[in-house]
Design an enzyme around this catalytic site. Structure first.
Site, PDB file in Angstrom:
ATOM      1  N   ILE A 131       0.835  -1.198   0.000  1.00 21.66           N
ATOM      2  CA  ILE A 131       0.000   0.000   0.000  1.00 21.66           C
ATOM      3  C   ILE A 131       0.871   1.250   0.000  1.00 21.66           C
ATOM      4  CG2 ILE A 131      -1.871  -1.166   1.221  1.00 21.66           C
ATOM      5  CD1 ILE A 131      -1.047   0.529   3.705  1.00 21.66           C
ATOM      6  N   SER A 132       0.279   2.359  -0.416  1.00 17.83           N
ATOM      7  CA  SER A 132       0.897   3.674  -0.358  1.00 17.83           C
ATOM      8  C   SER A 132       2.209   3.677  -1.138  1.00 17.83           C
ATOM      9  CB  SER A 132       1.070   4.093   1.107  1.00 17.83           C
ATOM     10  OG  SER A 132       1.357   5.467   1.220  1.00 17.83           O
ATOM     11  N   ASN A 133       3.318   4.085  -0.515  1.00 13.27           N
ATOM     12  CA  ASN A 133       4.594   4.047  -1.232  1.00 13.27           C
ATOM     13  C   ASN A 133       4.953   2.631  -1.652  1.00 13.27           C
ATOM     14  OD1 ASN A 133       4.989   6.779  -1.093  1.00 13.27           O
ATOM     15  ND2 ASN A 133       6.485   6.710   0.565  1.00 13.27           N
TER      16      ASN A 133
END
EC number: 3.1.1.22
Length: 722
Positions: A326-328
């Site tokens: 998730i995210s980065n």
């Protein structure tokens, strides 16, 4: 930074053909039958004449190998189990010198909770969690997973990179249906930052490939000249040598000793100060982690040759690999798939990814048939806008009941006054100025569904923390450069909050408790331009305004690096653009419509358009936009008012993995791009823990969405329904 020793990956822009072994449903079925027929790939099975299991050449230094019994310690919960992850943090026997075992345990505890809501009312233990099995059944167990953990550095031999890669190979690894899931760390976290995503893989008897992607939570303390090792314990810089997880280097104009003398009590963090621009290599790091995990799987389960040597029984041709996170970490998974020329990755399933489109992408984003105000901005572009305006915008009258609306206090009022004085917003009153700031954010591409998040994101200094760290990273700045007069230190007592020596116990535990991007445990942003001397950034005074306005001067300086096209910054940013070419891999992206950190108009929505434009009919990407979803599940049932408004996105990350896995294993069609309409749990704005969530609050992703929920792409134009 050029990646070295990448035998199965390169910085491809993805427009060439992919390896022919890429799976379709028939190939999967044939491979599965073949494996079953030969009795699997166990030590007595037949994996073919694949040769010895050779450690990847990019691995630098020793490989740590530890096995966990699934009782006193384990891969997923470090022996804490489902209940322990939800309980108070385990104590260190000696807080000033925790052991590697203690640091690992607390890192798993802290990183798991940072990604998911661990309150039963929010779904922990019923919709997700260690005790919820791979089929979604709620069990009475603690969810501990026995297995073996391998950990090592990838490096070019200099010790300057030292990216951590880790493989978790469960004892129950399915040798007949072998699989690997990547779980690159989110944010700027250390190698355990992806543990909550890795959980899905462990439950499905897959090995999990982790990497810290060149970031990490533990700093170089310049005062004591101590640095973290790979296991989180600390050593002197000289004693650590090339085995330091991170050791800062000086800039061109000042030595570290000179800097420490003139600017004492400062800390350097790897993402900001490694001078490596880690994001440029997140895809390559993820590919390395997968390769390392293949080696680890063979080390544990590969066929043994007559000479006793393990063979490379498991290869990209017979192991199903899903890039996830998730995210980065999600952005890293997408980058890895785009750059994979060696056929390592078969599918992608990510949540709220940090994906940056090139300025020439030419994608149009519409909502309800109407073009949005702005789309496709780079992370640094929209984050420096957020850093300027969100603090003031949080005071808009319509947001009076938003979480943390009253927390910012005078700093928010002063920020409005400072922006107005600089002609950046209009209005003769705080109310009018706040409305003008909110309008500026909407014009910059934030959806109104994100508005309620601005107060809490500002109070937690999210915009400033990201702007400072990424400015340093993109520009490859040294800690001694103090870009825009920022530095990192532990704060003294308020109101001065001047730099002080980091508390010994806090420094010793940062590998476990930190997030790698100050403000974090016992470390904050310092405004070194504060007129009376360095001071905590949020409470400091801007020289140009003489107001405690959350350092508007610093925010303008960070924005100015982009507006003036600072060469070093622009070079770094240019190394982070995505191509949109996933090579026809089955892929699912999920993101919450309310995401205030990585707005959907700048990330997942335009990436869908870029992918469809680049791949055309070969694209197999589905984008699932979830209403009432935002970026930080870990804030739900922690910050009052979040539980009332937001549902857990972790549920949909797991469902994305389910969908891609079912497609690759069984040929189940991926769900089409769509909006999933959830129902918040409700409760009061003052509730920290909300009412108990029900399955009806988080409906499934539809196999055939209603016409009013379907996301469409025509050419390079994406249209998302209201």
């Amino acid at each position: 930074m050029q990646q070295r020793h990448l035998s199965q990956s390169a910085h491809s822009h993805g427009h060439g053909t992919r390896r022919a072994h890429r799976r379709n449903t028939i190939a999967i079925a044939v491979a599965t039958l073949a494996v079953a027929a030969c009795g699997g790939f166990g030590t007595n099975g037949s994996g073919g004449n694949t040769g010895p299991n050779v450690k990847p050449a990019f691995i630098s230094g020793p490989v740590g190998v530890k096995s966990y019994d699934g009782n006193t310690d384990d891969l997923l919960t470090a022996g804490l189990g489902k209940d322990g992850l939800a309980a108070a943090a385990p104590a260190f026997a000696n807080p000033n010198a925790p052991t590697a075992v203690e640091l690992r345990r607390n890192a798993i505890w802290a990183n798991y909770r940072a990604i998911v809501d661990v309150q039963a009312a929010g779904g922990y233990g019923s919709l997700y969690g260690p005790n919820v099995d791979a089929k979604g059944n709620v069990t009475t167990g603690q969810g501990k997973v026995p297995g073996t953990e391998y950990i090592a550095f990838t490096d070019d031999g200099s010790g300057r990179q030292n990216v951590t890669v880790m493989a978790q190979v469960p004892d129950g690894f399915d040798v007949k249906h072998p699989c690997i899931i990547s779980a690159t760390s989110s944010g700027s976290r250390g190698v355990y930052g992806g543990i909550a995503v890795g959980e899905w893989g462990l439950k499905h008897n897959c090995a999990v490939a982790y990497t810290d992607k060149g970031t990490g939570a533990a700093p170089h303390d310049l005062g004591s000249d101590t640095v973290p090792l790979i296991d989180g314990t600390r050593q002197t810089r000289a004693g650590a040598g090339t085995q330091a997880q991170f050791a800062a280097q000086p800039g061109a104009s000042e030595t570290l000793a000179g800097f420490n003398s003139s600017t004492p009590h400062r800390l350097a963090f790897k993402h900001a100060h490694s001078q490596q621009n880690p994001e440029a290599n997140w895809g390559a790091n993820t590919l390395q982690a997968i390769q390392f995990t293949l080696w680890a799987v063979n080390d544990k389960f590969g066929r043994t040759n007559t000479d006793g040597m393990r063979q490379a029984t498991f290869t990209p041709a017979n192991v199903l690999v899903i890039a996830s996170a998730i995210s980065n970490g999600g952005g890293a998974a997408i980058a890895a798939a785009e750059q994979d020329t060696g056929g390592l990755i078969d599918g992608v399933a990510v949540g709220e990814p940090n994906v940056n489109l090139p300025p020439t992408a030419g994608v149009v984003v519409k909502r309800g048939g109407v073009p949005v105000a702005a789309s496709g901005k780079h992370l640094y572009d929209y984050t420096t806008i957020a850093n300027l305006y969100q603090l003031c915008a949080s005071q808009d009258a319509s947001l009076g009941n938003a979480p943390f609306a009253k927390t910012a206090g005078q700093a928010a009022l002063n920020r409005c006054a400072s922006l107005a004085a600089k002609k950046m917003i209009a209005g003769g009153s705080t109310s009018a100025q706040a409305t003008s700031a909110l309008d500026a954010l909407h014009r910059a591409g934030w959806e109104p569904e994100s508005d309620d998040l601005f107060a809490s994101l500002s109070a937690l200094e999210v915009g400033s923390s990201i702007s400072v760290t990424y400015a340093n990273a993109y520009a490859r700045a040294s800690v001694t450069d103090r870009l825009c007069h920022y530095s990192f230190s532990s704060p003294g007592s308020p109101p001065q909050a001047n730099p002080v020596t980091a508390p010994a116990a806090a420094l010793a535990g940062l590998f476990s408790t930190g997030n790698g991007i100050p403000p974090t445990t016992a470390v904050t942003l310092m405004n070194d331009a504060n007129p009376s001397g360095a001071m905590r950034d949020f409470t400091s005074i801007s020289p140009s305004t003489k107001l405690a306005d959350g350092n508007v001067d610093g925010a303008l300086c960070l924005r100015g690096l982009l507006d003036t096209r600072n060469p070093a910054l622009m070079t770094g940013i240019g190394q982070t653009y995505r191509t949109g070419n996933l090579g026809g891999r089955p892929s699912v992206i999920v993101q919450g419509r309310s995401d205030g950190l990585l707005p959907v108009n700048h990330t997942s929505r335009p990436y869908l358009g870029l992918n469809k434009h680049v791949e055309g009919a070969s694209s197999r990407l589905s984008y699932i936009e979830v209403t009432n979803g935002q970026h930080f599940d870990g804030f739900i049932d922690v910050i009052p008012g979040y539980a009332k408004r937001y549902i857990p996105m972790h549920v949909y990350v797991n469902r994305a993995l389910d969908a891609v896995y079912a497609n690759l294993r069984d040929g189940t069609p991926l769900p089409p791009s769509q909006v999933v309409r959830t129902t918040p749990r409700g409760g009061a704005d003052t509730d920290t823990v909300g009412p108990r969530i029900q399955p009806s609050n988080v409906p499934p992703i539809a196999a055939t969405p209603a016409a009013g929920d379907a996301i469409t792409v025509t050419g390079s134009t994406v249209d998302v329904p209201n």
